[in-house]
Design a protein around this motif. Structure first.
Motif: not given
Length: 279
Positions: A32-35, A52-58, A212-216
């Protein structure tokens, strides 16, 4: 001892069953957190694509919530590592129960992909940078040819004609005044400011870096710690139970010697985690 290992012992079997249930609950949380979410990014050729990316801080926030909720567990807090494009966010907890230590490790490993922000500044900076590099390269060639020509003229005036490279090196090395004269004459015949161009080049590269922008990228697949160390994407949720003997951790011990009260407290601790993750 790593919980989950095959065993004929009833107590260790119960621990394995509960740790497996916790791992599955943890995996669902990570899923769920890395959807994945879609975001617009720009490639090096300035084309804009969906990524596509996700928010690692979650995930870090989830670990913090665990630490606040499981107050009778000790931990050094949430940790993060970064090695080139590989990142990891993890937490390790421990709880002493009688003469035994219960360890809990949760981790998420993911990769970072770099793109540019979809910004009109990117192609403008790239063009200026390309023009600057091309212009500098051309001027460097012109300057080298000019320097060679001036050196030949000076040497001929000094009576050195058709001089070999070794002799030329000796003259340039030993004659400080000769080198200074060459440098001054070259400078007087060119108005190209190489230092200013170099400063501008650094500025442009810094401007590009700021865009630059990071995607995960990761997966919620459960992996073991060996696969974690080799750099695979995925999540880890493991438990270890060690005997504390004279302040030394002992991983192999006889389960029949674990007091019944201690066994129950260990089982209750795992049940508490199951209840917490099920909310």
């Amino acid at each position: 001892m790593r919980l989950g290992s095959k065993t004929a012992d009833e107590f260790f079997g119960a621990l394995a069953e509960k740790s497996d249930k916790i791992s599955k609950l943890f995996q669902k949380r990570i899923e769920s957190l890395t959807e994945p979410i879609k975001t617009k990014v720009m490639l090096g050729d300035t084309s804009v694509i969906d990524q596509t990316t996700f928010d690692p801080s979650k995930t870090g926030e989830f670990y913090e919530w665990i630490l606040k909720t499981m107050k009778d567990w000790k931990s050094d807090g949430v940790s993060r590592t970064a090695e080139e494009d590989l990142r990891r966010v993890f937490v390790k907890l421990e709880k002493r129960i009688g003469n035994y230590l219960l360890f809990w490790h949760m981790s998420l490993q993911y990769h970072v992909l770099l793109y540019y922000k979809p910004d009109s500044k990117v192609p403008k900076i790239q063009k200026e940078l390309a023009d600057l590099l091309d212009g500098t390269k051309t001027k460097e060639k012109e300057l080298a040819d000019l320097t060679d020509s001036i050196i030949r003229e000076r040497l001929e005036a000094m009576g050195h004609k058709d001089i070999d490279e070794q002799k030329l090196f000796e003259i340039l090395f030993n004659e400080d005044g000769f080198r200074e004269q060459i440098g001054q004459e070259v400078s007087s015949k060119t108005d190209f400011d190489f230092k200013a161009k170099e400063r501008r080049k650094v500025e442009l590269f810094n401007e590009l870096d700021s865009l630059l922008v990071e995607t995960y990228q990761t997966t919620s697949v459960l992996i073991d710690e060996n696969r974690l160390v080799t750099g695979e994407e995925g999540c880890v949720c493991t438990f270890d139970l060690d005997l504390l003997k004279k302040n030394t951790r002992v991983a192999i011990f006889e389960p029949r010697r674990v007091p019944e009260r201690t066994k129950q407290e260990i089982l209750d601790s795992l049940d508490e985690i199951i209840k917490t993750l099920s909310t």
